[in-house]
Design a protein around this motif. Structure first.
Motif, PDB file in Angstrom:
ATOM      1  N   THR B  82      25.587  -2.683   3.352  1.00  0.00           N
ATOM      2  CA  THR B  82      24.529  -1.678   3.375  1.00  0.00           C
ATOM      3  C   THR B  82      24.657  -0.905   4.681  1.00  0.00           C
ATOM      4  N   TYR B  83      23.728   0.008   4.924  1.00  0.00           N
ATOM      5  CA  TYR B  83      23.736   0.808   6.155  1.00  0.00           C
ATOM      6  C   TYR B  83      22.412   0.647   6.880  1.00  0.00           C
ATOM      7  N   VAL B  84      22.472   0.706   8.204  1.00  0.00           N
ATOM      8  CA  VAL B  84      21.243   0.848   8.994  1.00  0.00           C
ATOM      9  C   VAL B  84      21.399   2.096   9.863  1.00  0.00           C
ATOM     10  N   PHE B  85      20.260   2.748  10.120  1.00  0.00           N
ATOM     11  CA  PHE B  85      20.282   4.008  10.851  1.00  0.00           C
ATOM     12  C   PHE B  85      19.480   3.880  12.138  1.00  0.00           C
ATOM     13  N   LYS B  86      20.079   4.365  13.201  1.00  0.00           N
ATOM     14  CA  LYS B  86      19.439   4.237  14.503  1.00  0.00           C
ATOM     15  C   LYS B  86      18.282   5.219  14.611  1.00  0.00           C
ATOM     16  N   PRO B  87      17.070   4.738  14.924  1.00  0.00           N
ATOM     17  CA  PRO B  87      15.961   5.678  15.105  1.00  0.00           C
ATOM     18  C   PRO B  87      16.194   6.527  16.360  1.00  0.00           C
ATOM     19  N   SER B  88      15.648   7.726  16.369  1.00  0.00           N
ATOM     20  CA  SER B  88      15.846   8.583  17.548  1.00  0.00           C
ATOM     21  C   SER B  88      15.045   8.010  18.718  1.00  0.00           C
ATOM     22  N   GLY B  89      15.431   8.397  19.928  1.00  0.00           N
ATOM     23  CA  GLY B  89      14.803   7.872  21.135  1.00  0.00           C
ATOM     24  C   GLY B  89      13.306   8.135  21.156  1.00  0.00           C
ATOM     25  N   ALA B  90      12.587   7.271  21.881  1.00  0.00           N
ATOM     26  CA  ALA B  90      11.129   7.364  21.923  1.00  0.00           C
ATOM     27  C   ALA B  90      10.659   8.750  22.373  1.00  0.00           C
ATOM     28  N   LEU B  91      11.346   9.314  23.364  1.00  0.00           N
ATOM     29  CA  LEU B  91      10.957  10.629  23.897  1.00  0.00           C
ATOM     30  C   LEU B  91      12.172  11.549  23.882  1.00  0.00           C
ATOM     31  N   SER B  92      12.879  11.544  22.768  1.00  0.00           N
ATOM     32  CA  SER B  92      14.125  12.329  22.711  1.00  0.00           C
ATOM     33  C   SER B  92      13.851  13.828  22.776  1.00  0.00           C
ATOM     34  N   PHE B  93      12.596  14.246  22.490  1.00  0.00           N
ATOM     35  CA  PHE B  93      12.312  15.676  22.572  1.00  0.00           C
ATOM     36  C   PHE B  93      12.255  16.131  24.030  1.00  0.00           C
ATOM     37  N   VAL B  94      12.077  15.185  24.952  1.00  0.00           N
ATOM     38  CA  VAL B  94      12.084  15.531  26.382  1.00  0.00           C
ATOM     39  C   VAL B  94      13.517  15.516  26.908  1.00  0.00           C
ATOM     40  N   ASP B  95      14.236  14.432  26.584  1.00  0.00           N
ATOM     41  CA  ASP B  95      15.595  14.267  27.087  1.00  0.00           C
ATOM     42  C   ASP B  95      16.462  13.680  25.984  1.00  0.00           C
ATOM     43  N   PRO B  96      17.339  14.480  25.367  1.00  0.00           N
ATOM     44  CA  PRO B  96      18.195  13.944  24.301  1.00  0.00           C
ATOM     45  C   PRO B  96      19.235  12.961  24.824  1.00  0.00           C
ATOM     46  N   GLY B  97      19.465  12.937  26.144  1.00  0.00           N
ATOM     47  CA  GLY B  97      20.365  11.959  26.751  1.00  0.00           C
ATOM     48  C   GLY B  97      21.741  11.946  26.114  1.00  0.00           C
ATOM     49  N   VAL B  98      22.189  10.748  25.742  1.00  0.00           N
ATOM     50  CA  VAL B  98      23.527  10.597  25.168  1.00  0.00           C
ATOM     51  C   VAL B  98      23.486  10.574  23.646  1.00  0.00           C
ATOM     52  N   ASP B  99      22.292  10.770  23.037  1.00  0.00           N
ATOM     53  CA  ASP B  99      22.173  10.688  21.576  1.00  0.00           C
ATOM     54  C   ASP B  99      23.154  11.572  20.821  1.00  0.00           C
ATOM     55  N   PRO B 100      23.421  12.804  21.281  1.00  0.00           N
ATOM     56  CA  PRO B 100      24.396  13.616  20.534  1.00  0.00           C
ATOM     57  C   PRO B 100      25.806  13.023  20.545  1.00  0.00           C
ATOM     58  N   PHE B 101      26.095  12.109  21.490  1.00  0.00           N
ATOM     59  CA  PHE B 101      27.463  11.612  21.662  1.00  0.00           C
ATOM     60  C   PHE B 101      27.678  10.219  21.093  1.00  0.00           C
ATOM     61  N   VAL B 102      26.636   9.630  20.513  1.00  0.00           N
ATOM     62  CA  VAL B 102      26.796   8.299  19.940  1.00  0.00           C
ATOM     63  C   VAL B 102      26.478   8.352  18.460  1.00  0.00           C
ATOM     64  N   GLY B 103      27.034   7.391  17.723  1.00  0.00           N
ATOM     65  CA  GLY B 103      26.830   7.355  16.284  1.00  0.00           C
ATOM     66  C   GLY B 103      25.405   6.971  15.923  1.00  0.00           C
TER      67      GLY B 103
END
Lengths: 170, 478
Positions: B82-103
């Motif tokens: 099956t698949y699991v999906f990583k939830p977006s960061g708690a405050l990703s609207f402030v700082d997207p951080g490394v989220d665009p660069f990780v799966g």
């Protein structure tokens, strides 16, 4: 006349201590970028060679096991080397993206996209993990390469040395 | 008594605010910065909401797909996965951080530990490397420029106009003068930041009532400290400079060095000091160990036999395999294989995580040279979008994978009887499978993880304030 003006401007510029400081800083940045990119390219080549060597070694090992089993040896390896299906799924061949001639100039997206793909008979999507990066914080910062120096820093140097060319005369 | 002491400070504060507000350039820059903050807030919230909805829908679809799969052998279902999906960061609207660069999606299946797939950066163009407009990028890169713009001539302009000498002879201490300037510039900055914070906080809470307020407060405090140290350094340079032009050039040069050059350069240095293996190399090493055993340990066959013997003893069938159901025996063999594989994966991933921890530690200590780097690290950590949060999710998904595979193997052992590989189960079993429920690290854990970066920011703040105070006491008044 133009030559005279250029000579005068060059003389007044070279008398400024800040000009030499900025020039040295720019030279240091270019040197650092060139060195960093060269080291990264060398490391990438070493990784590619190691992966190719491991793949070749794995291939030889499976071939030896297959031959031994055909000769009657009582081997039970994790991958059945006499099964084309099993070998096709497990024996990976590396496909390495070669470096372009001007690669030392810019890293571009090389650090974000996979540099090599291990090919088996499985569907391509199974190997999407090759793109996984282990140092995402550095990917987010961006590389310090020659293109960064030329695109971001050189314009700042030009502004710093010429912002008061006319206003100071006035 | 206190009232009389505060009189000069209030007068200085009014004077500073009046001078700043009267400056047309400040109004233009402040409006532009406020507009940038609002636009980045709007984009960030829109992106974060869309990603959250997309991943929730994908997870629901994957769960539905698993439950509704056809009747099959439990171990075949384990391979199907099956698949699991990583939830977006708690405050990703402030700082997207490394989220665009990780799966964002992990395929869970028997016998394999897959890395997260589907990083947004791998589908983006090269323009994405220039940078993303976000609240964090505005606060980390552009706000210091606004601070420099407001404060570079704080001392030098007074000296050039001759008003500094007048203030000095009027009996006002230079430290009081410094305090007035700090409060004046901070007040001007507040006219830009306060509306953005108020509107941003309200809108964010409307979009997400479960917003982690603790993390948000910690983020606000961190940025307040960061801008505070920028202000202190600006006033220090202004006090030490002989002219406004000199102060401005020095501060802009410092900004280029600390905010633009050093973060990239230090990341490159850390990469050379603490190199990491490539993902392809790790996969190759794991594949080799799955065939030959953990390096330095017994070979695969010996280890699997030892584990099988332990499991047989636990089930009460030591040396009595022939008395077991075919399904139970098959299941025990699968469990032994799975345990061996987990040992190999744990060995290599422990080694990898050690290497990553060393690299991150080197970079954190190098951030002593650049408070922007320390702020970036702290901001991403508090927003839940740094590498540590991604690895936390990876470990959680792996733990869930093992529990799911274990449950399916046990189903085969307990109910398979003599059918072994012909044994099939259906929807009732799939529906009983555990669901993936991910819990983010607590605020305390995040602060402990980023203690070095927080320490670097605190050191810079204390040092900058000390320098500004010392320079103000010795400033040349004429």
């Amino acid at each position: 006349m133009l030559a005279v003006v250029m000579r005068v401007e060059w003389r007044s510029l070279r008398r400024e201590r800040s000009f030499w400081l900025i020039a040295m800083a720019l030279a240091a940045a270019i040197g650092f970028a060139a060195l960093g990119t060269r080291l990264e390219i060398r490391a990438e080549a070493a990784r590619a060679a190691l992966i190719a060597q491991q793949a070749a070694s794995h291939h030889s090992e499976l071939a030896e096991q297959a031959h031994a089993i055909e000769q009657g040896a009582a081997l039970r390896p994790s991958t059945d080397p006499t099964s084309p299906l099993a070998v096709g799924r497990e024996l990976a061949r590396p496909a390495q993206l070669p470096l372009a001639p001007l690669s030392p100039l810019a890293v571009g997206q090389r650090d974000v996209l996979p540099e090599s793909v291990m090919l088996t008979t499985r569907a391509r999507t199974v190997h999407a993990s090759e793109g996984e990066t282990l140092s995402p914080a550095e990917r987010a910062s961006g590389p310090f390469d020659l293109s960064f120096v030329l695109v971001f820093l050189l314009p700042l140097v030009i502004i710093a040395t010429t912002f008061d060319l006319l206003s100071s005369e006035r | 008594m206190i009232e009389r002491r505060l009189l000069p400070l209030r007068a200085l504060l009014r004077k500073e605010l009046y001078e700043i507000v009267r400056d047309g350039r400040f109004r233009l820059v402040a409006l532009t910065t406020l507009a940038l903050l609002m636009v980045s807030l709007a984009f960030g919230l829109r992106q974060s909401t869309a990603v959250k909805a997309e991943r929730a829908a994908a997870q629901a679809e994957a769960d539905h797909h698993f439950v509704e799969q056809e009747d099959k052998n439990p171990h075949v279902a384990a391979h199907y996965g099956t698949y699991v999906f990583k939830p977006s960061g708690a405050l990703s609207f402030v700082d997207p951080g490394v989220d665009p660069f990780v799966g964002t999606a992990v395929k869970l299946e028997a016998h394999r530990r897959n890395a997260a797939e589907g990083a947004r950066a791998s589908d983006a163009t090269s323009l994405a490397r220039i940078g993303q407009l976000s609240i964090a990028s505005v606060l980390q890169l552009l706000m210091p420029l606004l601070v420099i713009g407001l404060g570079f001539s704080a001392w030098t302009a007074e000296r050039e106009r001759g008003t500094l000498r007048l203030l000095a002879v009027s009996g006002v201490s230079l430290v009081t003068l410094l305090t007035g300037k700090v409060l004046g510039i901070a007040g001007a900055l507040a006219t830009v930041l306060a509306p953005a914070l108020a509107v941003g906080g309200l809108v964010a809470l409307l979009f997400d009532p479960g917003l982690p307020v603790g993390r948000l407060l910690a983020l606000v405090l961190s940025y307040a400290g960061y801008l505070g140290l920028c202000l202190a350094l600006t006033l220090w340079v202004s006090a030490r400079s002989s002219s406004s032009r000199g102060a401005l050039v020095t501060l802009l040069g410092g900004w280029v060095l600390v905010a633009l050059i050093l973060p990239r350069a230090l990341a490159g240095i850390a990469a050379q000091i603490a190199p990491l293996p490539s993902p392809a190399m790790i996969e190759s090493n794991i594949r080799e160990s799955l065939g030959t055993g953990v390096p330095g340990g017994p070979g695969r066959e010996a280890r699997v036999e030892a584990i099988t013997a332990e499991l047989l003893e636990r089930e009460g069938f030591a040396d009595a395999e022939t008395l077991m159901d075919a399904s139970l025996l098959s299941s025990l063999e699968l469990q032994a294989d799975a345990q061996f594989e987990n040992e190999v994966l744990d060995f290599h991933h422990r080694s990898l995580h050690g290497a990553i921890a060393r690299r991150e530690s080197v970079l954190e200590w190098l951030s002593l040279l650049s408070p922007t780097l320390a702020m970036r690290s702290t901001s991403a950590a508090l927003a839940g979008t740094d590498g540590a949060h991604h690895r936390h999710f990876s470990e959680a998904s792996e733990a869930y994978r093992r529990s799911l595979i274990d449950m399916l193997n046990r189903e085969l052992a307990n109910a398979g009887g003599d059918d072994a590989w012909a044994f099939k189960v259906g929807r009732e079993t799939w529906a009983r499978a555990p669901r993936f429920a991910y819990e983010r690290p607590s605020l305390g854990a995040v602060l402990r993880e980023r203690a070095v970066s927080l320490g670097v920011l605190a050191t810079w703040l204390v040092g900058a304030v000390a320098l500004a105070l010392a320079a103000s006491r010795k400033v040349r008044v004429a």
